[in-house]
Scaffold this motif. Structure first.
Motif, PDB file in Angstrom:
ATOM      1  N   HIS A   1       0.833  -1.208   0.000  1.00  0.00           N
ATOM      2  CA  HIS A   1       0.000   0.000   0.000  1.00  0.00           C
ATOM      3  C   HIS A   1       0.865   1.254   0.000  1.00  0.00           C
ATOM      4  CE1 HIS A   1      -4.258  -1.296   0.554  1.00  0.00           C
ATOM      5  NE2 HIS A   1      -3.651  -2.423   0.877  1.00  0.00           N
ATOM      6  N   TYR A   2       2.130   1.068  -0.350  1.00  0.00           N
ATOM      7  CA  TYR A   2       3.041   2.212  -0.286  1.00  0.00           C
ATOM      8  C   TYR A   2       3.965   2.305  -1.501  1.00  0.00           C
ATOM      9  CZ  TYR A   2       4.876   5.939   2.662  1.00  0.00           C
ATOM     10  OH  TYR A   2       5.195   7.171   3.185  1.00  0.00           O
ATOM     11  N   PHE A   3       4.598   1.183  -1.852  1.00  0.00           N
ATOM     12  CA  PHE A   3       5.507   1.148  -2.995  1.00  0.00           C
ATOM     13  C   PHE A   3       4.890   0.276  -4.092  1.00  0.00           C
ATOM     14  CE2 PHE A   3       8.047   1.480   0.904  1.00  0.00           C
ATOM     15  CZ  PHE A   3       8.690   2.691   0.684  1.00  0.00           C
ATOM     16  N   GLY A   4       5.450   0.335  -5.282  1.00  0.00           N
ATOM     17  CA  GLY A   4       4.972  -0.524  -6.350  1.00  0.00           C
ATOM     18  C   GLY A   4       4.228   0.240  -7.429  1.00  0.00           C
ATOM     19  N   ARG A   5       3.552  -0.501  -8.291  1.00  0.00           N
ATOM     20  CA  ARG A   5       2.880   0.077  -9.460  1.00  0.00           C
ATOM     21  C   ARG A   5       1.371  -0.124  -9.386  1.00  0.00           C
ATOM     22  NH1 ARG A   5       6.150   1.445 -13.732  1.00  0.00           N
ATOM     23  NH2 ARG A   5       8.354   0.882 -13.551  1.00  0.00           N
ATOM     24  N   ARG A   6       0.663   0.761 -10.090  1.00  0.00           N
ATOM     25  CA  ARG A   6      -0.793   0.701 -10.161  1.00  0.00           C
ATOM     26  C   ARG A   6      -1.232   0.701 -11.622  1.00  0.00           C
ATOM     27  NH1 ARG A   6      -3.878   2.485  -5.855  1.00  0.00           N
ATOM     28  NH2 ARG A   6      -5.180   3.804  -7.186  1.00  0.00           N
ATOM     29  N   ARG A   7      -2.280  -0.044 -11.921  1.00  0.00           N
ATOM     30  CA  ARG A   7      -2.806  -0.110 -13.286  1.00  0.00           C
ATOM     31  C   ARG A   7      -4.176   0.550 -13.388  1.00  0.00           C
ATOM     32  NH1 ARG A   7      -3.190  -5.978 -14.880  1.00  0.00           N
ATOM     33  NH2 ARG A   7      -0.937  -5.743 -14.727  1.00  0.00           N
ATOM     34  N   PHE A   8      -4.970   0.416 -12.344  1.00  0.00           N
ATOM     35  CA  PHE A   8      -6.346   0.900 -12.375  1.00  0.00           C
ATOM     36  C   PHE A   8      -6.492   2.109 -11.441  1.00  0.00           C
ATOM     37  CE2 PHE A   8      -6.296  -3.751 -12.897  1.00  0.00           C
ATOM     38  CZ  PHE A   8      -6.841  -3.859 -14.166  1.00  0.00           C
TER      39      PHE A   8
ATOM     40  N   LYS B   1      -4.867   3.107  -2.127  1.00  0.00           N
ATOM     41  CA  LYS B   1      -3.465   3.288  -2.494  1.00  0.00           C
ATOM     42  C   LYS B   1      -2.742   1.945  -2.667  1.00  0.00           C
ATOM     43  CE  LYS B   1      -3.290   7.724  -0.072  1.00  0.00           C
ATOM     44  NZ  LYS B   1      -3.287   8.537  -1.302  1.00  0.00           N
ATOM     45  N   SER B   2      -3.489   0.892  -2.963  1.00  0.00           N
ATOM     46  CA  SER B   2      -2.884  -0.431  -3.151  1.00  0.00           C
ATOM     47  C   SER B   2      -1.958  -0.436  -4.364  1.00  0.00           C
ATOM     48  CB  SER B   2      -3.977  -1.491  -3.324  1.00  0.00           C
ATOM     49  OG  SER B   2      -4.795  -1.185  -4.445  1.00  0.00           O
ATOM     50  N   THR B   3      -0.944  -1.305  -4.307  1.00  0.00           N
ATOM     51  CA  THR B   3       0.021  -1.402  -5.408  1.00  0.00           C
ATOM     52  C   THR B   3       0.341  -2.858  -5.713  1.00  0.00           C
ATOM     53  OG1 THR B   3       1.962  -1.351  -3.948  1.00  0.00           O
ATOM     54  CG2 THR B   3       1.118   0.773  -4.718  1.00  0.00           C
ATOM     55  N   ASN B   4       0.885  -3.084  -6.909  1.00  0.00           N
ATOM     56  CA  ASN B   4       1.462  -4.377  -7.280  1.00  0.00           C
ATOM     57  C   ASN B   4       2.960  -4.321  -7.023  1.00  0.00           C
ATOM     58  OD1 ASN B   4      -0.966  -5.486  -8.240  1.00  0.00           O
ATOM     59  ND2 ASN B   4      -0.657  -4.618 -10.282  1.00  0.00           N
ATOM     60  N   VAL B   5       3.496  -5.334  -6.336  1.00  0.00           N
ATOM     61  CA  VAL B   5       4.920  -5.375  -5.985  1.00  0.00           C
ATOM     62  C   VAL B   5       5.500  -6.659  -6.571  1.00  0.00           C
ATOM     63  CG1 VAL B   5       6.603  -5.216  -4.116  1.00  0.00           C
ATOM     64  CG2 VAL B   5       4.343  -4.162  -3.848  1.00  0.00           C
ATOM     65  N   PHE B   6       6.133  -6.557  -7.738  1.00  0.00           N
ATOM     66  CA  PHE B   6       6.525  -7.749  -8.501  1.00  0.00           C
ATOM     67  C   PHE B   6       7.510  -8.628  -7.753  1.00  0.00           C
ATOM     68  CE2 PHE B   6      10.043  -4.982  -9.516  1.00  0.00           C
ATOM     69  CZ  PHE B   6      11.113  -5.842  -9.698  1.00  0.00           C
TER      70      PHE B   6
ATOM     71  N   HIS C   1      -1.362  -7.005  -5.411  1.00  0.00           N
ATOM     72  CA  HIS C   1      -2.371  -6.548  -4.451  1.00  0.00           C
ATOM     73  C   HIS C   1      -3.293  -5.484  -5.047  1.00  0.00           C
ATOM     74  CE1 HIS C   1      -3.910  -6.444  -0.413  1.00  0.00           C
ATOM     75  NE2 HIS C   1      -3.635  -5.155  -0.249  1.00  0.00           N
ATOM     76  N   HIS C   2      -2.743  -4.660  -5.915  1.00  0.00           N
ATOM     77  CA  HIS C   2      -3.565  -3.644  -6.585  1.00  0.00           C
ATOM     78  C   HIS C   2      -4.603  -4.310  -7.487  1.00  0.00           C
ATOM     79  CE1 HIS C   2      -4.689  -0.024  -8.707  1.00  0.00           C
ATOM     80  NE2 HIS C   2      -4.272  -0.531  -9.854  1.00  0.00           N
ATOM     81  N   ASN C   3      -4.169  -5.343  -8.215  1.00  0.00           N
ATOM     82  CA  ASN C   3      -5.129  -6.100  -9.030  1.00  0.00           C
ATOM     83  C   ASN C   3      -6.247  -6.649  -8.158  1.00  0.00           C
ATOM     84  OD1 ASN C   3      -3.350  -5.682 -11.144  1.00  0.00           O
ATOM     85  ND2 ASN C   3      -2.550  -7.769 -11.171  1.00  0.00           N
ATOM     86  N   HIS C   4      -5.865  -7.152  -6.997  1.00  0.00           N
ATOM     87  CA  HIS C   4      -6.846  -7.732  -6.082  1.00  0.00           C
ATOM     88  C   HIS C   4      -7.847  -6.690  -5.604  1.00  0.00           C
ATOM     89  CE1 HIS C   4      -8.720  -9.719  -2.743  1.00  0.00           C
ATOM     90  NE2 HIS C   4      -8.093  -8.980  -1.848  1.00  0.00           N
ATOM     91  N   HIS C   5      -7.364  -5.476  -5.283  1.00  0.00           N
ATOM     92  CA  HIS C   5      -8.290  -4.449  -4.823  1.00  0.00           C
ATOM     93  C   HIS C   5      -9.184  -3.946  -5.963  1.00  0.00           C
ATOM     94  CE1 HIS C   5      -7.664  -3.440  -0.542  1.00  0.00           C
ATOM     95  NE2 HIS C   5      -6.525  -4.100  -0.728  1.00  0.00           N
ATOM     96  N   ALA C   6      -8.691  -4.034  -7.184  1.00  0.00           N
ATOM     97  CA  ALA C   6      -9.532  -3.654  -8.317  1.00  0.00           C
ATOM     98  C   ALA C   6     -10.649  -4.679  -8.534  1.00  0.00           C
ATOM     99  CB  ALA C   6      -8.681  -3.519  -9.579  1.00  0.00           C
ATOM    100  N   PHE C   7     -10.336  -5.960  -8.308  1.00  0.00           N
ATOM    101  CA  PHE C   7     -11.302  -7.051  -8.510  1.00  0.00           C
ATOM    102  C   PHE C   7     -11.207  -8.004  -7.312  1.00  0.00           C
ATOM    103  CE2 PHE C   7      -9.838  -5.676 -12.738  1.00  0.00           C
ATOM    104  CZ  PHE C   7     -11.047  -5.287 -13.309  1.00  0.00           C
ATOM    105  N   PRO C   8     -11.782  -7.629  -6.176  1.00  0.00           N
ATOM    106  CA  PRO C   8     -11.589  -8.397  -4.937  1.00  0.00           C
ATOM    107  C   PRO C   8     -12.028  -9.850  -4.993  1.00  0.00           C
ATOM    108  CG  PRO C   8     -12.508  -6.233  -4.467  1.00  0.00           C
ATOM    109  CD  PRO C   8     -12.566  -6.410  -5.955  1.00  0.00           C
ATOM    110  N   ARG C   9     -13.013 -10.180  -5.820  1.00  0.00           N
ATOM    111  CA  ARG C   9     -13.508 -11.554  -5.831  1.00  0.00           C
ATOM    112  C   ARG C   9     -12.764 -12.447  -6.814  1.00  0.00           C
ATOM    113  NH1 ARG C   9     -18.924 -13.512  -6.451  1.00  0.00           N
ATOM    114  NH2 ARG C   9     -17.994 -15.234  -5.301  1.00  0.00           N
ATOM    115  N   SER C  10     -11.830 -11.891  -7.546  1.00  0.00           N
ATOM    116  CA  SER C  10     -11.095 -12.697  -8.522  1.00  0.00           C
ATOM    117  C   SER C  10     -10.254 -13.758  -7.833  1.00  0.00           C
ATOM    118  CB  SER C  10     -10.186 -11.796  -9.357  1.00  0.00           C
ATOM    119  OG  SER C  10      -9.399 -12.578 -10.239  1.00  0.00           O
ATOM    120  N   ALA C  11     -10.355 -15.000  -8.310  1.00  0.00           N
ATOM    121  CA  ALA C  11      -9.547 -16.081  -7.745  1.00  0.00           C
ATOM    122  C   ALA C  11      -8.079 -15.927  -8.108  1.00  0.00           C
ATOM    123  CB  ALA C  11     -10.061 -17.429  -8.237  1.00  0.00           C
ATOM    124  N   ALA C  12      -7.794 -15.223  -9.185  1.00  0.00           N
ATOM    125  CA  ALA C  12      -6.412 -14.949  -9.601  1.00  0.00           C
ATOM    126  C   ALA C  12      -6.102 -13.484  -9.343  1.00  0.00           C
ATOM    127  CB  ALA C  12      -6.225 -15.265 -11.084  1.00  0.00           C
TER     128      ALA C  12
END
Length: 300
Positions: free
Chosen positions: A210-217, A222-227, A239-250
């Motif tokens: 929720h601090y560093f990383g990249r965002r797509r949506f 303030k969630s981010t993806n941290v590769f 994690h950002h992908n997850h917050h964009a689509f919380p119910r996604s299994a992937a």
């Protein structure tokens, strides 16, 4: 939070850390081999997937369905990660999604506890002594609270903690020729060091994610993806992908976004142990990106 709860959480943080210090000494003396590392790896995967696939994607977000026996198995494995009982974990995480990065979020690095290093400390570890396990079960985990088996699993959390260290201890004792040294090595590497690693990888998703990383949506947090955290977190660091689509299994939504937990769910589906798996199509992802652009243009 009661003094007993604070003391238990402090023990859960400090004791594995002491185990890491002991492990460093043992490693320096070469008191570690492939058996010890294998025990640690198996326990890491079992309990880590208990959290990522079980606590998170199955029980918190209902991203897929499984037979009751498997759902309960995941609940036990997640409990053995020593991150709190199943009811506490699920309620805290659902509250996190209800108040992401605003007042009420149990572990945001951005609100309630300063910013910068203070906020990161709270999101990573400090919240364990203030807001951990305080979310109302009846409000945030009613489906589990109304399940008598899940309530029983939750009440028996101390038992699962005991098993979490007993299993690698016994494995080390047996695989090292039924010796006390082998039992100690199993306890340290498969027990304490593994718990330390699982803890800090999970907490890093709360803090770093929720601090560093990249965002797509363009979403309202303030969630981010941290590769670099994706593999040790078994896919949770998207994690950002997850917050964009919380119910996604992937959580890894692109081919190159490695998501071990999603692979496990796919395998379960292939053998008939998972059904109604929630997937987000590329078209739906594109729709959200288009919506983001329209919102940005309208605000100019």
């Amino acid at each position: 939070m009661t003094r007993t709860e604070k003391a238990a959480n402090l023990a859960g943080v400090v004791i594995p850390f002491i185990g890491v210090l002991v492990a460093i000494v043992l490693l320096w003396k070469k008191w570690v081999d492939e058996i010890d590392l294998a025990i640690m790896g198996v326990m890491y995967l079992a309990t880590g997937l208990g959290v990522t696939v079980g606590f998170h994607r199955l029980l918190t977000h209902r991203s897929f369905q499984t037979p009751p026996w498997l759902e309960r198995t995941f609940a036990v494995l997640g409990s053995m990660a020593v991150e709190g009982s199943v009811l506490d974990w699920v309620a805290d995480h659902r509250k996190h999604h209800a108040f992401t990065d605003v007042e009420g979020d149990p572990h945001s690095p951005h609100v309630g506890h300063g910013s910068g290093l203070r906020g990161l400390w709270h999101a990573h570890t400090g919240w364990l002594f203030e807001t951990h396990g305080q979310a109302d079960w009846k409000q945030y985990a009613r489906d589990l609270y109304e399940d008598p088996v899940m309530r029983k699993i939750s009440r028996r959390f101390p038992l699962w903690v005991g098993l979490s260290v007993a299993i690698p201890t016994v494995a080390g004792w047996a695989l090292h020729g039924f010796t006390l040294e082998g039992a100690i090595r199993g306890l340290v590497w498969g027990g304490l060091v593994r718990i330390f690693l699982v803890h800090h990888v999970t907490w890093a998703v709360n803090s770093v994610g929720h601090y560093f990383g990249r965002r797509r949506f363009d979403i309202d947090d303030k969630s981010t993806n941290v590769f670099w955290l994706a593999i040790p977190s078994l896919g949770e660091a998207w994690h950002h992908n997850h917050h964009a689509f919380p119910r996604s299994a992937a959580h890894g939504l692109k081919r190159w976004e490695v998501d071990i937990s999603a692979m496990v769910i796919w395998l379960l589906e292939r053998v008939g142990l998972a059904r109604n798996v929630v997937r987000i199509s590329p078209e739906r992802q594109s729709e959200l990106l288009v919506e983001n652009r329209r919102r940005a243009q309208s605000s100019v």
